[in-house]
Design a protein around this motif. Structure first.
Motif, PDB file in Angstrom:
ATOM      1  N   VAL A 389      -6.478  41.896  13.088  1.00  0.00           N
ATOM      2  CA  VAL A 389      -7.721  41.853  13.867  1.00  0.00           C
ATOM      3  C   VAL A 389      -7.568  42.725  15.120  1.00  0.00           C
ATOM      4  O   VAL A 389      -6.505  43.288  15.378  1.00  0.00           O
ATOM      5  CB  VAL A 389      -8.080  40.396  14.258  1.00  0.00           C
ATOM      6  CG1 VAL A 389      -8.396  39.579  13.017  1.00  0.00           C
ATOM      7  CG2 VAL A 389      -6.938  39.744  15.049  1.00  0.00           C
ATOM      8  N   HIS A 390      -8.643  42.799  15.895  1.00  0.00           N
ATOM      9  CA  HIS A 390      -8.673  43.656  17.087  1.00  0.00           C
ATOM     10  C   HIS A 390      -7.518  43.337  18.040  1.00  0.00           C
ATOM     11  O   HIS A 390      -6.890  44.234  18.611  1.00  0.00           O
ATOM     12  CB  HIS A 390     -10.023  43.480  17.802  1.00  0.00           C
ATOM     13  CG  HIS A 390     -10.152  44.307  19.048  1.00  0.00           C
ATOM     14  ND1 HIS A 390      -9.908  43.796  20.310  1.00  0.00           N
ATOM     15  CD2 HIS A 390     -10.478  45.616  19.216  1.00  0.00           C
ATOM     16  CE1 HIS A 390     -10.080  44.755  21.202  1.00  0.00           C
ATOM     17  NE2 HIS A 390     -10.430  45.859  20.582  1.00  0.00           N
ATOM     18  N   ARG A 391      -7.216  42.055  18.213  1.00  0.00           N
ATOM     19  CA  ARG A 391      -6.160  41.628  19.145  1.00  0.00           C
ATOM     20  C   ARG A 391      -4.803  42.253  18.774  1.00  0.00           C
ATOM     21  O   ARG A 391      -4.003  42.618  19.632  1.00  0.00           O
ATOM     22  CB  ARG A 391      -6.080  40.100  19.136  1.00  0.00           C
ATOM     23  CG  ARG A 391      -5.090  39.535  20.158  1.00  0.00           C
ATOM     24  CD  ARG A 391      -3.784  39.092  19.481  1.00  0.00           C
ATOM     25  NE  ARG A 391      -2.778  38.718  20.453  1.00  0.00           N
ATOM     26  CZ  ARG A 391      -2.561  37.488  20.867  1.00  0.00           C
ATOM     27  NH1 ARG A 391      -3.320  36.498  20.413  1.00  0.00           N
ATOM     28  NH2 ARG A 391      -1.591  37.227  21.714  1.00  0.00           N
ATOM     29  N   ASP A 392      -4.550  42.387  17.452  1.00  0.00           N
ATOM     30  CA  ASP A 392      -3.279  42.972  16.987  1.00  0.00           C
ATOM     31  C   ASP A 392      -3.173  44.441  17.389  1.00  0.00           C
ATOM     32  O   ASP A 392      -2.100  44.920  17.763  1.00  0.00           O
ATOM     33  CB  ASP A 392      -3.158  42.834  15.463  1.00  0.00           C
ATOM     34  CG  ASP A 392      -3.265  41.390  15.006  1.00  0.00           C
ATOM     35  OD1 ASP A 392      -2.647  40.529  15.644  1.00  0.00           O
ATOM     36  OD2 ASP A 392      -3.980  41.137  14.024  1.00  0.00           O
ATOM     37  N   VAL A 393      -4.299  45.149  17.313  1.00  0.00           N
ATOM     38  CA  VAL A 393      -4.320  46.562  17.706  1.00  0.00           C
ATOM     39  C   VAL A 393      -4.068  46.687  19.209  1.00  0.00           C
ATOM     40  O   VAL A 393      -3.348  47.585  19.657  1.00  0.00           O
ATOM     41  CB  VAL A 393      -5.659  47.227  17.322  1.00  0.00           C
ATOM     42  CG1 VAL A 393      -5.673  48.696  17.722  1.00  0.00           C
ATOM     43  CG2 VAL A 393      -5.907  47.096  15.814  1.00  0.00           C
ATOM     44  N   VAL A 394      -4.631  45.765  19.987  1.00  0.00           N
ATOM     45  CA  VAL A 394      -4.407  45.764  21.439  1.00  0.00           C
ATOM     46  C   VAL A 394      -2.921  45.581  21.739  1.00  0.00           C
ATOM     47  O   VAL A 394      -2.352  46.258  22.612  1.00  0.00           O
ATOM     48  CB  VAL A 394      -5.246  44.661  22.129  1.00  0.00           C
ATOM     49  CG1 VAL A 394      -4.872  44.534  23.603  1.00  0.00           C
ATOM     50  CG2 VAL A 394      -6.737  44.970  21.989  1.00  0.00           C
ATOM     51  N   GLU A 395      -2.266  44.664  21.018  1.00  0.00           N
ATOM     52  CA  GLU A 395      -0.818  44.439  21.203  1.00  0.00           C
ATOM     53  C   GLU A 395      -0.038  45.727  20.905  1.00  0.00           C
ATOM     54  O   GLU A 395       0.897  46.078  21.623  1.00  0.00           O
ATOM     55  CB  GLU A 395      -0.332  43.318  20.275  1.00  0.00           C
ATOM     56  CG  GLU A 395      -0.846  41.925  20.607  1.00  0.00           C
ATOM     57  CD  GLU A 395      -0.227  41.334  21.863  1.00  0.00           C
ATOM     58  OE1 GLU A 395       0.793  41.870  22.350  1.00  0.00           O
ATOM     59  OE2 GLU A 395      -0.769  40.346  22.374  1.00  0.00           O
ATOM     60  N   ALA A 396      -0.447  46.431  19.852  1.00  0.00           N
ATOM     61  CA  ALA A 396       0.228  47.689  19.485  1.00  0.00           C
ATOM     62  C   ALA A 396      -0.030  48.774  20.532  1.00  0.00           C
ATOM     63  O   ALA A 396       0.833  49.611  20.803  1.00  0.00           O
ATOM     64  CB  ALA A 396      -0.236  48.146  18.103  1.00  0.00           C
ATOM     65  N   GLN A 397      -1.237  48.752  21.126  1.00  0.00           N
ATOM     66  CA  GLN A 397      -1.563  49.731  22.173  1.00  0.00           C
ATOM     67  C   GLN A 397      -0.680  49.522  23.406  1.00  0.00           C
ATOM     68  O   GLN A 397      -0.252  50.488  24.048  1.00  0.00           O
ATOM     69  CB  GLN A 397      -3.043  49.613  22.565  1.00  0.00           C
ATOM     70  CG  GLN A 397      -3.992  50.182  21.516  1.00  0.00           C
ATOM     71  CD  GLN A 397      -5.444  49.830  21.806  1.00  0.00           C
ATOM     72  OE1 GLN A 397      -5.727  48.885  22.531  1.00  0.00           O
ATOM     73  NE2 GLN A 397      -6.356  50.584  21.222  1.00  0.00           N
ATOM     74  N   ILE A 398      -0.424  48.276  23.753  1.00  0.00           N
ATOM     75  CA  ILE A 398       0.451  47.964  24.897  1.00  0.00           C
ATOM     76  C   ILE A 398       1.843  48.530  24.635  1.00  0.00           C
ATOM     77  O   ILE A 398       2.470  49.128  25.506  1.00  0.00           O
ATOM     78  CB  ILE A 398       0.502  46.433  25.145  1.00  0.00           C
ATOM     79  CG1 ILE A 398      -0.867  45.928  25.593  1.00  0.00           C
ATOM     80  CG2 ILE A 398       1.581  46.088  26.175  1.00  0.00           C
ATOM     81  CD1 ILE A 398      -1.012  44.419  25.590  1.00  0.00           C
ATOM     82  N   THR A 399       2.311  48.352  23.389  1.00  0.00           N
ATOM     83  CA  THR A 399       3.619  48.907  23.012  1.00  0.00           C
ATOM     84  C   THR A 399       3.614  50.425  23.106  1.00  0.00           C
ATOM     85  O   THR A 399       4.586  51.029  23.559  1.00  0.00           O
ATOM     86  CB  THR A 399       3.984  48.463  21.573  1.00  0.00           C
ATOM     87  OG1 THR A 399       4.436  47.105  21.608  1.00  0.00           O
ATOM     88  CG2 THR A 399       5.101  49.322  20.987  1.00  0.00           C
ATOM     89  N   LYS A 400       2.512  51.046  22.685  1.00  0.00           N
ATOM     90  CA  LYS A 400       2.437  52.517  22.671  1.00  0.00           C
ATOM     91  C   LYS A 400       2.663  53.107  24.059  1.00  0.00           C
ATOM     92  O   LYS A 400       3.235  54.189  24.209  1.00  0.00           O
ATOM     93  CB  LYS A 400       1.091  52.972  22.109  1.00  0.00           C
ATOM     94  CG  LYS A 400       1.034  54.477  21.833  1.00  0.00           C
ATOM     95  CD  LYS A 400      -0.273  54.872  21.177  1.00  0.00           C
ATOM     96  CE  LYS A 400      -0.268  56.367  20.861  1.00  0.00           C
ATOM     97  NZ  LYS A 400      -1.527  56.801  20.246  1.00  0.00           N
ATOM     98  N   ASN A 401       2.212  52.385  25.083  1.00  0.00           N
ATOM     99  CA  ASN A 401       2.396  52.851  26.458  1.00  0.00           C
ATOM    100  C   ASN A 401       3.869  52.873  26.855  1.00  0.00           C
ATOM    101  O   ASN A 401       4.265  53.618  27.738  1.00  0.00           O
ATOM    102  CB  ASN A 401       1.612  51.965  27.426  1.00  0.00           C
ATOM    103  CG  ASN A 401       0.111  52.088  27.221  1.00  0.00           C
ATOM    104  OD1 ASN A 401      -0.366  53.135  26.776  1.00  0.00           O
ATOM    105  ND2 ASN A 401      -0.632  51.041  27.530  1.00  0.00           N
TER     106      ASN A 401
END
Length: 594
Positions: A389-401
């Motif tokens: 879900v969207h929340r999982d993508v947000v978690e991955a975005q935090i990691t990407k930083n």
């Protein structure tokens, strides 16, 4: 409470198309073909083979068992492979007492075999090897249904040699995982050596040996583990399924104690533990008692471990495969709810710091996937059951930083919502989908490797590499900016844009272009004679001479990067040159600092 020995729970694992289902069909088919009362009882998700049936199937081999047989029989899980096994989980291990790891005699250990071995090791589950498809060994003469120890004596020597080569290959691979193994009839101490039983699931050859080894091992080494009593039952959800006329029901493997109609049970839910009552307990009717496809089940008042049973209960939403099922009394209800909550929470991960995101369809597959990923040295930031879900993508975005090489989501046997898909594409988050653990992780590792190689290549192209050149006497084409001279590369490599210095550390200028035979080239390496143009304030004949040695002016930061990341890409001579350039740089720096 009355104590008794329950049946060992047996699971079958192995690579795709190795013959797992054929082996299960062979075992069940042989039992059914015996056509005797009590030969086989069908459970939910499992088949129960009583010892009397096993004894008959093993034939003359059964006489080799000297001890009194105390196990009632074997409860064999019907669904082969990783998915069923990973869901047969409990805190700290597996409810499966022993596993059959099927290996192709002609192909040996394959990728999913390795995955199976790692999961078995992780869950601390004993196993035996069924070396399948011996009927395909060149020159092997099949003897359907016959014990291997009898059949092998009738074989041509060349066929036996080929079999031994196959066994040795497996022994060698298992040794890498820390297991000693051998052909079962040569083993003296089964507690220290994994048994390899050559079989043909297709012809039934060797299957009597396999069943005998299973019964013998569980009887000899597992009686204490198999001892239970008529206490509140403990089980695990194998599957949440729809049944015509019943709606959603739970297929549960009961591994300890007793479960009764009307019992209060605590189930592991996705959000929180679910407290409910057993409305109905169902088990399959014997085949000869089924009057229609709908008339498949019989109601039970109680079921004792080990067993596969269907449970109908009012509250079932949020329950997933791999969830614990515990019978609770009024006195210990709160304690059991807390225990189930802690168990489920221990499998879900939410951490700070960079790491991948994992979503899986069941608690069992989530636990196995997280463990497998972490064994590869990859950190996990977030792990849970359910769709991406969207929340999982947000978690991955935090990691990407923090670390773009970990900005990925593993979706094991789950859907990705449209919103999550759009957001992932927009933000450059990679989503890997699949239902085979090793393949999913392999795709992730390949992606990471590719990204790292691309970054390494870009960085390698940016750093100034060690180089040593000589201005060739008689090949000065222009003496002042831009200087154009002929040079020989004595060591290392030169590229457009690299700065040059004299042996005392003074910078001469920067290479603007390299030409060979009047054609521009991007790089010149050791032994090449080329013309170079240098942007420089120096004048040839004054600050720099014909025949003089020049060095690439490698910044100290680039020297550190090369030493840390690219050292293996340099020759011994280039490494020595880099050390010399570093010495020049440090000496020059000290002189400037006074």
């Amino acid at each position: 409470m009355k104590k008794y020995i329950r049946s060992p729970i047996v699971v079958v694992l192995g690579h795709v198309d190795v013959g797992k289902t054929t082996l299960l069909d062979r075992i069940r088919g042989t039992a059914v073909a015996a056509k005797e009362p009590g030969t086989m009882t069908q459970h939910i998700g499992a088949s129960f083979l009583p010892w009397k049936a096993l004894e008959k199937m093993c034939g003359p081999l059964a006489r080799n068992l000297r001890a009194e047989i105390k196990i009632p029989g074997l409860l064999v899980i019907d669904t082969p492979g990783h998915e069923a096994f990973t869901n047969l989980r409990r805190r700290g291990g597996s409810i499966a007492d022993i596993a059959i790891l099927v290996i192709d005699a002609l192909k040996g250990v394959e990728k999913q075999t390795i995955e199976s071995l790692e999961i078995l090791k992780d869950r601390r589950t004993p196993f035996i090897i069924a070396l399948n498809k011996i009927d395909r060994i060149p020159g092997w003469e099949s003897h359907p249904g016959e014990p291997f120890v009898f059949s092998v004596r009738k074989q041509d020597e060349a066929a036996v040699v080929r079999l031994e080569e196959s066994i040795y290959s497996v022994v060698n691979e298992l040794y890498k995982f820390g297991y000693m193994s051998d052909r079962y009839d040569r083993i003296r101490d089964f507690s220290k050596t994994v048994a390899i039983v050559p079989i043909s699931a297709k012809t039934g050859e060797g299957v009597p040996d396999l069943l005998l080894v299973l019964a013998g091992l569980t009887q000899r080494y597992m009686l204490k583990r198999l001892e239970t009593e008529e206490r509140p039952g403990r089980g695990v959800v194998l599957e949440v399924k729809e049944e015509p006329g019943l709606g959603k029901v739970l297929a549960v493997i009961l591994y300890d104690g007793v479960i009764r109609k009307g019992d209060t049970i605590v189930l592991g839910g996705i959000e929180k533990p679910i407290v409910t009552r057993v409305r109905t307990l169902l088990m399959p009717k014997p085949l000869d008692e089924m009057r229609s496809p709908e008339d498949r089940f019989m109601q039970m008042d109680e079921v004792k471990a080990a067993a596969g049973v269907l449970i109908a209960t009012p509250k079932i939403e949020g329950v997933v495969a791999g969830s614990p099922v515990l019978v609770a009394t009024e006195q210990d209800l709160d304690k059991i709810v807390k225990s189930v909550q802690e168990e489920v929470e221990s499998l879900r991960i939410q951490r700070k710091g960079a790491g991948i995101v994992i979503k899986a369809d069941t608690l069992g597959s989530l636990e196995a996937l997280v463990s497998y990923v972490e064994r590869q040295g990859i950190p996990v930031r977030f792990a849970d059951v359910g769709p991406v879900v969207h929340r999982d993508v947000v978690e991955a975005q935090i990691t990407k930083n923090e670390d773009r090489f970990l900005a990925a989501i593993l979706a094991f046997n789950v859907k990705v919502t449209e919103e999550a898909e759009i957001e992932a594409k927009a933000s450059g988050i990679e989503i890997f989908r699949g239902n085979i653990i090793y393949k999913l992780v392999e795709d992730l590792l390949e992606w990471r490797h590719r990204l790292m190689e691309e970054e390494t290549k870009k960085l390698f192209e940016k750093v100034v590499l060690p180089a040593k050149i000589k201005i060739l006497p008689g090949y000065v084409f222009r003496r002042r900016d831009p200087i154009i001279v002929g040079v020989e590369v004595l060591e290392g490599r030169i590229r457009k844009g690299i700065p040059l210095m004299k042996e005392d550390g003074r910078r001469i200028g920067e290479i603007m272009q390299i030409q060979e035979h009047n054609q521009p080239i991007s790089e010149a390496t050791k032994g090449m004679a080329v013309a170079i143009s240098i942007r420089s304030k120096a004048i040839v004949g004054r600050q720099v001479k014909e025949g003089e040695i020049l060095y690439s002016d490698v910044p100290l930061e680039d020297i550190r990067i090369i030493e840390e990341r690219f050292s293996e890409l340099l020759s011994d001579e280039e490494k020595e040159l880099l050390r010399y350039i570093k010495k020049i740089k440090l000496k020059s720096l000290r002189a400037k600092l006074g």
